[in-house]
Design a protein around this motif. Sequence first.
Motif, PDB file in Angstrom:
ATOM      1  N   GLY A 117       0.800  -1.111  -0.068  1.00 47.59           N
ATOM      2  CA  GLY A 117       0.050  -0.100   0.028  1.00 47.59           C
ATOM      3  C   GLY A 117       0.992   1.225   0.075  1.00 47.59           C
ATOM      4  O   GLY A 117       0.255   2.491   0.396  1.00 47.59           O
ATOM      5  N   HIS A 118       2.072   1.049  -0.375  1.00 47.66           N
ATOM      6  CA  HIS A 118       2.930   2.382  -0.466  1.00 47.66           C
ATOM      7  C   HIS A 118       3.658   2.554  -1.690  1.00 47.66           C
ATOM      8  O   HIS A 118       4.878   2.550  -1.973  1.00 47.66           O
ATOM      9  CB  HIS A 118       3.996   2.197   0.571  1.00 47.66           C
ATOM     10  N   PRO A 119       2.790   2.806  -2.774  1.00 47.83           N
ATOM     11  CA  PRO A 119       3.275   2.539  -4.154  1.00 47.83           C
ATOM     12  C   PRO A 119       4.645   4.031  -4.236  1.00 47.83           C
ATOM     13  O   PRO A 119       5.109   3.729  -5.050  1.00 47.83           O
ATOM     14  CB  PRO A 119       2.189   3.043  -4.816  1.00 47.83           C
ATOM     15  N   ARG A 120       4.508   5.010  -3.558  1.00 44.72           N
ATOM     16  CA  ARG A 120       5.245   6.241  -3.714  1.00 44.72           C
ATOM     17  C   ARG A 120       6.484   5.970  -2.539  1.00 44.72           C
ATOM     18  O   ARG A 120       7.313   6.839  -2.659  1.00 44.72           O
ATOM     19  CB  ARG A 120       4.898   7.455  -4.045  1.00 44.72           C
ATOM     20  N   ALA A 121       6.376   5.176  -1.838  1.00 41.47           N
ATOM     21  CA  ALA A 121       7.492   4.989  -0.593  1.00 41.47           C
ATOM     22  C   ALA A 121       8.774   4.791  -1.233  1.00 41.47           C
ATOM     23  O   ALA A 121       8.902   4.284  -2.305  1.00 41.47           O
ATOM     24  CB  ALA A 121       6.905   3.853   0.100  1.00 41.47           C
ATOM     25  N   PRO A 122       9.731   5.764  -0.753  1.00 48.22           N
ATOM     26  CA  PRO A 122      11.327   5.366  -0.969  1.00 48.22           C
ATOM     27  C   PRO A 122      11.540   3.942  -0.834  1.00 48.22           C
ATOM     28  O   PRO A 122      11.232   3.515   0.288  1.00 48.22           O
ATOM     29  CB  PRO A 122      12.051   6.660  -0.102  1.00 48.22           C
ATOM     30  N   ILE A 123      12.266   3.561  -1.639  1.00 48.86           N
ATOM     31  CA  ILE A 123      12.961   2.177  -1.325  1.00 48.86           C
ATOM     32  C   ILE A 123      14.278   2.294  -0.779  1.00 48.86           C
ATOM     33  O   ILE A 123      15.086   3.219  -1.341  1.00 48.86           O
ATOM     34  CB  ILE A 123      13.290   1.453  -2.935  1.00 48.86           C
ATOM     35  N   ASP A 124      14.494   1.404  -0.026  1.00 43.54           N
ATOM     36  CA  ASP A 124      15.874   1.482   0.537  1.00 43.54           C
ATOM     37  C   ASP A 124      16.881   0.960  -0.771  1.00 43.54           C
ATOM     38  O   ASP A 124      17.076   0.031  -0.975  1.00 43.54           O
ATOM     39  CB  ASP A 124      16.135   0.487   1.825  1.00 43.54           C
ATOM     40  N   LEU A 125      17.414   1.936  -1.257  1.00 45.97           N
ATOM     41  CA  LEU A 125      18.198   1.750  -2.506  1.00 45.97           C
ATOM     42  C   LEU A 125      19.448   0.875  -2.113  1.00 45.97           C
ATOM     43  O   LEU A 125      19.730  -0.052  -3.035  1.00 45.97           O
ATOM     44  CB  LEU A 125      18.897   2.762  -2.974  1.00 45.97           C
ATOM     45  N   ALA A 126      20.256   1.064  -1.018  1.00 49.05           N
ATOM     46  CA  ALA A 126      21.481   0.273  -0.489  1.00 49.05           C
ATOM     47  C   ALA A 126      20.912  -1.276  -0.661  1.00 49.05           C
ATOM     48  O   ALA A 126      21.585  -2.229  -1.256  1.00 49.05           O
ATOM     49  CB  ALA A 126      22.178   0.540   0.545  1.00 49.05           C
ATOM     50  N   THR A 127      20.022  -1.454  -0.022  1.00 52.24           N
ATOM     51  CA  THR A 127      19.515  -2.748   0.022  1.00 52.24           C
ATOM     52  C   THR A 127      19.084  -3.545  -1.195  1.00 52.24           C
ATOM     53  O   THR A 127      19.512  -4.594  -1.510  1.00 52.24           O
ATOM     54  CB  THR A 127      18.229  -3.191   1.109  1.00 52.24           C
ATOM     55  N   ALA A 128      18.490  -2.835  -1.991  1.00 52.61           N
ATOM     56  CA  ALA A 128      17.858  -2.991  -3.195  1.00 52.61           C
ATOM     57  C   ALA A 128      18.991  -3.332  -4.236  1.00 52.61           C
ATOM     58  O   ALA A 128      19.055  -4.543  -4.858  1.00 52.61           O
ATOM     59  CB  ALA A 128      16.875  -2.033  -3.995  1.00 52.61           C
ATOM     60  N   ILE A 129      19.837  -2.292  -4.099  1.00 48.60           N
ATOM     61  CA  ILE A 129      21.288  -2.569  -5.103  1.00 48.60           C
ATOM     62  C   ILE A 129      22.101  -3.895  -4.936  1.00 48.60           C
ATOM     63  O   ILE A 129      22.445  -4.684  -5.580  1.00 48.60           O
ATOM     64  CB  ILE A 129      21.913  -1.249  -5.216  1.00 48.60           C
ATOM     65  N   LEU A 130      22.054  -3.918  -3.487  1.00 42.50           N
ATOM     66  CA  LEU A 130      23.028  -5.165  -2.669  1.00 42.50           C
ATOM     67  C   LEU A 130      22.352  -6.536  -2.826  1.00 42.50           C
ATOM     68  O   LEU A 130      23.185  -7.533  -3.522  1.00 42.50           O
ATOM     69  CB  LEU A 130      23.414  -5.096  -1.303  1.00 42.50           C
ATOM     70  N   ASP A 131      21.126  -6.270  -3.230  1.00 40.62           N
ATOM     71  CA  ASP A 131      20.428  -7.596  -3.342  1.00 40.62           C
ATOM     72  C   ASP A 131      20.548  -8.025  -4.970  1.00 40.62           C
ATOM     73  O   ASP A 131      20.775  -9.096  -5.417  1.00 40.62           O
ATOM     74  CB  ASP A 131      18.654  -7.492  -3.056  1.00 40.62           C
ATOM     75  N   MET A 132      20.267  -6.965  -5.685  1.00 38.86           N
ATOM     76  CA  MET A 132      20.689  -7.121  -7.258  1.00 38.86           C
ATOM     77  C   MET A 132      21.931  -7.690  -7.403  1.00 38.86           C
ATOM     78  O   MET A 132      22.234  -8.799  -8.144  1.00 38.86           O
ATOM     79  CB  MET A 132      20.534  -5.783  -7.951  1.00 38.86           C
ATOM     80  N   ILE A 133      22.927  -7.203  -6.749  1.00 39.07           N
ATOM     81  CA  ILE A 133      24.317  -7.734  -7.049  1.00 39.07           C
ATOM     82  C   ILE A 133      24.548  -9.167  -6.561  1.00 39.07           C
ATOM     83  O   ILE A 133      25.024  -9.997  -7.307  1.00 39.07           O
ATOM     84  CB  ILE A 133      25.531  -6.847  -6.238  1.00 39.07           C
TER      85      ILE A 133
END
Length: 145
Positions: A117-133
């Motif tokens: 329910g938070h479509p515009r919420a900021p994403i924790d970019l560090a976590t997201a990028i580290l997960d992608m790596i």
Amino acid sequence: MWIPERRLLFSGDLVFNGGTPFVLMGSVAGALQAVEQLRGLGAETIVPGHGEVCGPEAYEPVEGYLRFVQETARRGREAGLTPLEAARETDLGEWAGLLDAERIVGNLHRAYAELDGHPRAPIDLATAILDMITYNGGQPLSCLA
């Protein structure tokens, strides 16, 4: 940019031709709505944000992939998985041949926020990028698309 007299659309990062769409900083649902609006323009030639110049046939794979992300997020959330775990347990199937497949993880981070329910919420970019790596076998991310 839309040039109606030429039926020419410069779609920016809404259309990816041969590459994995990436909506970490946007919205999965919003991207689907935007592509639907672009489809309504009736473009004959599309200059995508990534990939070769194409025609309106490029809309369908983008929409299909984004729906796949939404469904993967729904299943992952129901199973109590993190976005990285959901990505690892998911067979990319027809989307496996797209460039930059690790984007599935970032896209799932965004899709989870939308499900919460938070479509515009900021994403924790560090976590997201580290997960992608991590998903990418520990290799740095590249943009091949």
